[in-house]
Design an enzyme around this catalytic site. Structure first.
Site, PDB file in Angstrom:
ATOM      1  N   ARG A   1       0.800  -1.073   0.008  1.00  0.00           N
ATOM      2  CA  ARG A   1       0.082   0.024   0.023  1.00  0.00           C
ATOM      3  C   ARG A   1       0.876   1.201  -0.086  1.00  0.00           C
ATOM      4  O   ARG A   1       0.368   2.320  -0.404  1.00  0.00           O
ATOM      5  CB  ARG A   1      -0.999   0.127   1.129  1.00  0.00           C
TER       6      ARG A   1
ATOM      7  N   LYS B   1     -12.269 -11.501   7.876  1.00  0.00           N
ATOM      8  CA  LYS B   1     -13.195 -10.452   8.526  1.00  0.00           C
ATOM      9  C   LYS B   1     -14.465 -10.713   7.970  1.00  0.00           C
ATOM     10  O   LYS B   1     -15.015 -10.301   7.236  1.00  0.00           O
ATOM     11  CB  LYS B   1     -12.688  -9.119   8.061  1.00  0.00           C
TER      12      LYS B   1
ATOM     13  N   GLY C   1      -6.172  -5.960   1.641  1.00  0.00           N
ATOM     14  CA  GLY C   1      -5.069  -5.676   2.121  1.00  0.00           C
ATOM     15  C   GLY C   1      -4.047  -6.895   2.517  1.00  0.00           C
ATOM     16  O   GLY C   1      -3.013  -7.066   1.999  1.00  0.00           O
TER      17      GLY C   1
ATOM     18  N   GLY D   1     -12.432  -4.299   1.970  1.00  0.00           N
ATOM     19  CA  GLY D   1     -13.934  -3.890   1.988  1.00  0.00           C
ATOM     20  C   GLY D   1     -14.411  -2.850   1.005  1.00  0.00           C
ATOM     21  O   GLY D   1     -15.461  -2.908   0.340  1.00  0.00           O
TER      22      GLY D   1
HETATM   23  P1  ADP Z   1      -8.060  -9.047   3.396  1.00  0.00           P
HETATM   24  O1  ADP Z   1      -7.451  -7.937   4.212  1.00  0.00           O
HETATM   25  O2  ADP Z   1      -7.379  -9.487   2.156  1.00  0.00           O
HETATM   26  O3  ADP Z   1      -9.534  -8.503   2.915  1.00  0.00           O
HETATM   27  P2  ADP Z   1      -9.020 -10.480   5.797  1.00  0.00           P
HETATM   28  O4  ADP Z   1      -8.647  -9.140   6.474  1.00  0.00           O
HETATM   29  O5  ADP Z   1     -10.460 -10.848   5.917  1.00  0.00           O
HETATM   30  O6  ADP Z   1      -8.397 -10.496   4.358  1.00  0.00           O
HETATM   31  O7  ADP Z   1      -8.163 -11.718   6.372  1.00  0.00           O
HETATM   32  C1  ADP Z   1      -6.936 -12.027   6.469  1.00  0.00           C
HETATM   33  C2  ADP Z   1      -6.877 -13.006   7.575  1.00  0.00           C
HETATM   34  O8  ADP Z   1      -7.328 -13.978   7.561  1.00  0.00           O
HETATM   35  C3  ADP Z   1      -5.009 -13.579   7.519  1.00  0.00           C
HETATM   36  O9  ADP Z   1      -4.288 -12.858   8.381  1.00  0.00           O
HETATM   37  C4  ADP Z   1      -5.381 -15.139   7.594  1.00  0.00           C
HETATM   38  O10 ADP Z   1      -4.283 -15.453   8.606  1.00  0.00           O
HETATM   39  C5  ADP Z   1      -6.576 -15.122   8.320  1.00  0.00           C
HETATM   40  N1  ADP Z   1      -7.338 -16.259   8.032  1.00  0.00           N
HETATM   41  C6  ADP Z   1      -7.715 -16.950   6.716  1.00  0.00           C
HETATM   42  N2  ADP Z   1      -7.985 -18.420   7.022  1.00  0.00           N
HETATM   43  C7  ADP Z   1      -8.168 -18.433   8.350  1.00  0.00           C
HETATM   44  C8  ADP Z   1      -8.782 -19.514   9.209  1.00  0.00           C
HETATM   45  N3  ADP Z   1      -9.274 -20.688   8.633  1.00  0.00           N
HETATM   46  N4  ADP Z   1      -8.564 -19.304  10.631  1.00  0.00           N
HETATM   47  C9  ADP Z   1      -8.157 -18.161  11.080  1.00  0.00           C
HETATM   48  N5  ADP Z   1      -7.851 -17.348  10.209  1.00  0.00           N
HETATM   49  C10 ADP Z   1      -7.619 -17.182   9.097  1.00  0.00           C
HETATM   50 MG    MG Z   2      -7.410  -7.643   6.272  1.00  0.00          MG
END
Ligand code: ADP
Ligand code: MG
Length: 396
Positions: free
Chosen positions: A34, A199, A352, A376
């Protein structure tokens, strides 16, 4: 929408809202995607003789200063990338910020401390944001919106400041809007959406809209467990929030009715906790042990997801398939990333952590058609929702 090319910036104080919400580890920036994405706008403004004031948030502090969320590591990394040190004010709109701005010369750049150290930044009441927005706007002559990843938030630095100063979009916001627009309207089919990450509460509602535009939705990450639970499977200690199971059941029912496919993992990598030294194993999705959590999709699921991605005309991927930060749980995310890079589809990665994941696993941004800095924000954009930060630019 006006862009920075339309602004006369020489000698002017330009407040730039950037998205510098990057992952940290041991007090250092763990992924600078970023920060790099913000460079084109920042260097254009400084080279045109603007006095650049960068503002951004980091994490979710509670509306007051908290050293754990200081932007200091981000300022240090930005300085390395710009090839000159970046001064960080000790506050956002206080005496330190005013002194730093007063000392700026044309072509100079300062950063303000975390916007979310001020409760007015994120207040849901307009009046709650007004005072802070006035003070933020008071630092500058012009406003540039370049923090795409925060534009779905009606926050003072995203929305209210744009009402108070002449404003324009930065290059990142322009690039994001141009790429994500290809995921709305006429989409090359099959359109495959891959959802994962942690999330779930923030992203779950997006499925209601995606279920009407996508041909297939592949679900991994924590996002998969409400669906597996809705099918009646036990999910052990996997992260799960109550109301989500009923909503997931509704989505499955709607998908069956409308002929959209929601593809769930058929196998899962489980362990007692997400740690490097805990034993882990692959189980079928209906056999998650009571005392274990699902931390990645299994190899059979990953192969199934990869096959769907290879057949796609368009792929949007948000959210890692597992705890990719730890090698035992990175297999699903790696397989999905490789499938995107092998596919002839128009491929967009958003989020992110998703962007950080692909880079950490050795897939540079250039291997995809577009890597969005928004999580988001990109999800809302492709649902056709109005992003407050974009709407206010279009109106002005
Ligand atoms: P992004 O930022 O790409 O939108 P999120 O913030 O929603 O993604 O999620 C990212 C996090 O999700 C990562 O830190 C990863 O470790 C966690 N994650 C993915 N799958 C699992 C799981 N099965 N259990 C716990 N954490 C998870
Ligand atoms: Mg995230």
């Amino acid at each position: 929408m006006k862009t920075i090319d339309d602004l006369a910036v020489a000698g002017k104080r330009v407040l730039v809202r950037a998205d510098l919400n990057v992952p940290l580890s041991d007090g250092r920036v763990a992924d600078d995607g970023r920060i790099r994405a913000s460079l084109p706008t920042l260097t254009a403004l400084t080279s045109r003789g603007a006095k650049v004031i960068v503002c951004a948030h980091l994490g979710r502090p509670k509306g007051e200063p908290d050293p754990r969320y200081s932007l200091a590591p981000v300022a240090a990394r930005l300085g390395e990338l710009l090839g000159r040190p970046v001064k960080l004010a000790a506050d956002t709109v206080g005496p330190s910020a005013h002194a730093a701005v007063a000392a700026l010369r044309p072509g100079g750049l300062v950063m303000l401390e975390n916007l979310r150290f001020n409760e007015g930044e994120t207040s849901s009441a307009d009046m709650g944001r007004d005072f802070f927005a006035d003070r933020l706007a008071g630092l500058a002559d012009l406003y540039v919106a370049d923090g795409f990843g925060a534009m779905h938030r009606k926050h003072a630095s995203v929305y209210d400041v744009a009402l108070r100063l002449p404003c324009a979009a930065g290059y990142l916001v322009q690039a994001e809007a141009a790429a994500l627009r290809r995921l709305t309207g006429a989409i090359r089919r099959p359109y495959v959406v891959v959802l994962g990450g942690a999330k779930v509460a923030d992203k779950f509602s997006a499925i209601a809209s995606l279920i009407t535009t996508a041909d297939q939705i592949l679900v991994g990450g924590t996002m998969a467990f409400p669906f597996l639970a809705a099918k009646g499977y036990k999910v052990g200690t996997s992260k799960l929030e109550g109301g989500q199971v009923d909503i997931a059941a509704g989505y499955l029912e709607q998908a069956a009715r409308t002929g959209i496919e929601i593809v769930l993992p058929s196998d899962v990598v489980v362990a007692a906790e997400p740690a490097l030294d805990t034993p882990h194993k692959v189980v079928t999705a209906d056999a998650i042990p009571e005392d274990q959590a699902g931390l990645d999709i299994g190899p059979e699921s990953a192969a199934l997801f990869a096959a769907a991605i290879r057949r796609a005309g368009t792929v949007f991927w948000n959210g890692p398939m597992g705890v990719f930060e730890l090698p035992p749980f990175a297999g699903g995310t790696t397989t999905v990333a490789r499938a995107l890079t092998d596919s002839d589809a128009f491929t967009v990665v958003g989020g992110g952590d998703s962007g950080a994941a692909i880079r950490a696993l050795g897939f540079p941004d250039a291997m995809f058609d577009y890597v969005s800095t928004g999580g988001g924000a990109s999800l809302e954009f492709i649902q056709g929702k109005t992003l407050p930060g974009l709407a206010v630019l279009e109106e002005s």
